[in-house]
Design a protein around this motif. Structure first.
Motif, mmCIF file in Angstrom:
data_model
loop_
_atom_site.group_PDB
_atom_site.id
_atom_site.type_symbol
_atom_site.label_atom_id
_atom_site.label_comp_id
_atom_site.label_asym_id
_atom_site.label_seq_id
_atom_site.Cartn_x
_atom_site.Cartn_y
_atom_site.Cartn_z
ATOM 1 N N GLN A 1 0.815 -1.221 0.000
ATOM 2 C CA GLN A 1 0.000 0.000 0.000
ATOM 3 C C GLN A 1 0.846 1.268 0.000
ATOM 4 O O GLN A 1 0.300 2.375 -0.084
ATOM 5 C CB GLN A 1 -0.926 0.008 1.221
ATOM 6 C CG GLN A 1 -2.010 -1.048 1.205
ATOM 7 C CD GLN A 1 -3.088 -0.755 0.173
ATOM 8 O OE1 GLN A 1 -3.344 0.386 -0.182
ATOM 9 N NE2 GLN A 1 -3.724 -1.812 -0.318
ATOM 10 N N TRP B 1 -3.974 -4.264 8.609
ATOM 11 C CA TRP B 1 -4.724 -4.000 7.380
ATOM 12 C C TRP B 1 -4.069 -4.702 6.187
ATOM 13 O O TRP B 1 -4.758 -5.275 5.327
ATOM 14 C CB TRP B 1 -4.781 -2.505 7.120
ATOM 15 C CG TRP B 1 -5.534 -1.692 8.113
ATOM 16 C CD1 TRP B 1 -5.079 -1.239 9.334
ATOM 17 C CD2 TRP B 1 -6.875 -1.201 7.996
ATOM 18 N NE1 TRP B 1 -6.045 -0.505 9.963
ATOM 19 C CE2 TRP B 1 -7.156 -0.455 9.166
ATOM 20 C CE3 TRP B 1 -7.849 -1.308 7.003
ATOM 21 C CZ2 TRP B 1 -8.376 0.173 9.376
ATOM 22 C CZ3 TRP B 1 -9.072 -0.671 7.210
ATOM 23 C CH2 TRP B 1 -9.323 0.047 8.377
ATOM 24 N N ASP B 2 -2.746 -4.631 6.106
ATOM 25 C CA ASP B 2 -2.052 -5.212 4.956
ATOM 26 C C ASP B 2 -2.133 -6.731 4.947
ATOM 27 O O ASP B 2 -2.210 -7.362 3.896
ATOM 28 C CB ASP B 2 -0.581 -4.779 4.954
ATOM 29 C CG ASP B 2 -0.412 -3.322 4.560
ATOM 30 O OD1 ASP B 2 -1.337 -2.757 3.954
ATOM 31 O OD2 ASP B 2 0.653 -2.745 4.859
ATOM 32 N N HIS C 1 -7.852 -4.319 3.334
ATOM 33 C CA HIS C 1 -8.688 -3.248 3.871
ATOM 34 C C HIS C 1 -10.171 -3.616 3.812
ATOM 35 O O HIS C 1 -10.924 -3.344 4.756
ATOM 36 C CB HIS C 1 -8.430 -1.959 3.096
ATOM 37 C CG HIS C 1 -7.076 -1.373 3.360
ATOM 38 N ND1 HIS C 1 -6.850 -0.024 3.387
ATOM 39 C CD2 HIS C 1 -5.861 -1.953 3.638
ATOM 40 C CE1 HIS C 1 -5.568 0.203 3.652
ATOM 41 N NE2 HIS C 1 -4.961 -0.955 3.791
ATOM 42 N N ARG D 1 -12.705 -3.945 7.218
ATOM 43 C CA ARG D 1 -13.944 -3.175 7.340
ATOM 44 C C ARG D 1 -15.169 -4.096 7.375
ATOM 45 O O ARG D 1 -16.168 -3.786 8.036
ATOM 46 C CB ARG D 1 -14.039 -2.170 6.205
ATOM 47 C CG ARG D 1 -13.006 -1.054 6.315
ATOM 48 C CD ARG D 1 -13.304 0.102 5.364
ATOM 49 N NE ARG D 1 -12.330 1.168 5.562
ATOM 50 C CZ ARG D 1 -11.221 1.308 4.857
ATOM 51 N NH1 ARG D 1 -10.944 0.451 3.890
ATOM 52 N NH2 ARG D 1 -10.383 2.303 5.111
ATOM 53 N N ASP E 1 -8.421 5.162 8.683
ATOM 54 C CA ASP E 1 -7.610 4.465 7.700
ATOM 55 C C ASP E 1 -6.168 4.417 8.210
ATOM 56 O O ASP E 1 -5.713 5.347 8.893
ATOM 57 C CB ASP E 1 -7.673 5.222 6.365
ATOM 58 C CG ASP E 1 -6.976 4.466 5.246
ATOM 59 O OD1 ASP E 1 -7.638 3.627 4.607
ATOM 60 O OD2 ASP E 1 -5.766 4.707 5.018
#
Length: 410
Positions: free
Chosen positions: A67, A253-254, A258, A262, A277
């Motif tokens: 990201q 998250w990675d 993502h 969520r 975020d």
């Protein structure tokens, strides 16, 4: 890349002909992950406005780097492909992680990306000897040397204690060490007078208390060890009195994606969970917090250092390195028992010794910016221009512009 040349790949063939400002010293900012990139953004502000200096960025090899390019593009950074960056020569390189650094052709200024160096080296995925006293990660010869060569020209340390650890673990790197303190801690302290603005940016009323849940990555983190904790908080804490924010390490998250994160938290988001975020600055919510529930990660240590009442989840499998803020929290912070009602535990939670945590975090409180700047200009062989800018507060949550709260006051 010398100070008279210009990168060719991002701009086109023979791009140096079109450079409007040639002759700059070139600084390569080596971004491994979102977390390390966020640390570097605090550092580069001390040189990037100098007309004698040109900053370029590259995304280094790392399991959690996918990201980073998108993040840098949103910042408007000039990004070199890694394969080009390791073929060129620069006047200075900056990094806050370790992968691929031996391939660079530039003096290296290396720093930590979190609250000091509190983790110990763990056996790899394919096993290895379990040591009674594992080395402290980031101060070990495995990461600071390659082929008998010390990699960093300057190694930023946050605390004098780290110098002693370095002397034991990698004495050949002591000459490169510079104790500069912690720039993140200094910015948090500078942000404290603006706490009301951060709370307003998060949409909090004067009657509401903000509970921040901080999770580092991996199975020892809050999100990995107790996945039902956030739903429990949303259920047990009345929304007219409490708001809950979850600060998940970018690697969480990675590792899962993502969309998946969520989706797992969708029901909580629908009833008011604040879920920034991972590219957003996490420090505003920490300053705004009334309670922090965390683990051995850096965010929990920073929160305790600025006086936020902190609860830790029990039963860590790994013990932080001695004399670090993480270790101080591990032995002195109150524990949260998720099997018992949570509101009474929040009400009874007391802060740890704030001054002791801050003292374990940095040996140069308030001076990191000055010392970082001095070191970078020394490595660039340039005189420092004018006066050093004051350490400013962190961006206001919800500003959408990365502006500090005083910039939004009008």
């Amino acid at each position: 890349m010398t100070s008279l040349e210009w990168p060719s790949a991002p701009i086109g063939i023979d791009a140096s002909r079109w450079a409007s400002r040639p002759g700059c010293r070139t600084v390569l900012v080596v971004a491994h992950t979102i977390a390390s990139c966020q640390r570097l953004l605090d550092v580069i502000e001390h040189v990037e406005s100098d007309p004698r200096v040109q900053l370029l960025f590259t995304v280094a090899p790392d399991v959690f780097n996918h990201q980073v390019k998108r993040f840098l593009d949103r910042l408007g950074a000039l990004v070199l492909p890694w394969q080009q960056a390791i073929r060129e020569q620069f006047d200075l390189s900056l990094a806050a992680a370790h992968g691929g650094l031996h391939q660079l052709h530039a003096p290296l200024f290396l720093m930590a990306h979190g609250a000091g160096r509190g983790k110990r080296v763990r056996p790899g995925p394919y096993g290895g000897p379990v040591l009674a006293d594992p080395p402290v990660y980031g101060l070990d010869a495995q990461r600071l040397t390659h082929g008998g060569r010390v990699l960093p020209t300057a190694l930023a340390l946050s605390h004098d204690h780290e110098l002693e650890v370095l002397r034991r673990q990698c004495p050949e790197a002591v000459e490169a060490a510079v104790v500069i303190g912690d720039p993140c801690a200094d910015r948090l302290v500078a942000s404290l007078p603006w706490r009301r603005d951060y709370r307003r940016g998060l949409g909090l009323s004067n009657r509401q208390e903000l509970v921040v849940v901080s999770s580092t990555w991996g199975r020892d983190g809050v999100f990995g060890r107790w996945p039902d904790l956030i739903p429990q908080l949303m259920t047990q804490l009345p929304p007219d009195r409490y708001r809950i924010a979850a600060l998940l390490h970018p690697a969480v998250w990675d590792a899962h994606g993502h969309r998946q994160i969520r989706a797992w938290l969708r029901d909580c988001i629908d009833v008011g969970l604040v879920l920034p975020d991972p590219t957003e600055d996490w420090r505003g919510p920490v300053v705004a917090a009334d309670h922090v529930i965390g683990d051995h990660g850096s965010v929990t240590a920073y929160a305790a250092a600025i006086g936020r009442p902190t609860l830790l989840l029990p039963g860590l499998r790994s013990v932080p390195a001695a004399d670090t803020p993480q270790h101080l929290l591990a032995v002195s912070a109150n524990r949260l028992d998720p099997h018992r009602p949570i509101p009474p535990q929040l009400a009874l939670a007391t802060g740890v010794d704030q001054q002791a945590v801050m003292a374990a975090l940095t040996s140069r409180p308030g001076h990191a910016g000055v010392l970082l700047r001095r070191t970078m200009y020394r490595l660039l062989h340039l005189t420092e221009p004018g006066r050093h800018r004051q350490t400013g507060p962190v961006p206001s949550p919800g500003s959408g512009s990365g502006k500090a709260p005083h910039d939004l006051a009008g």
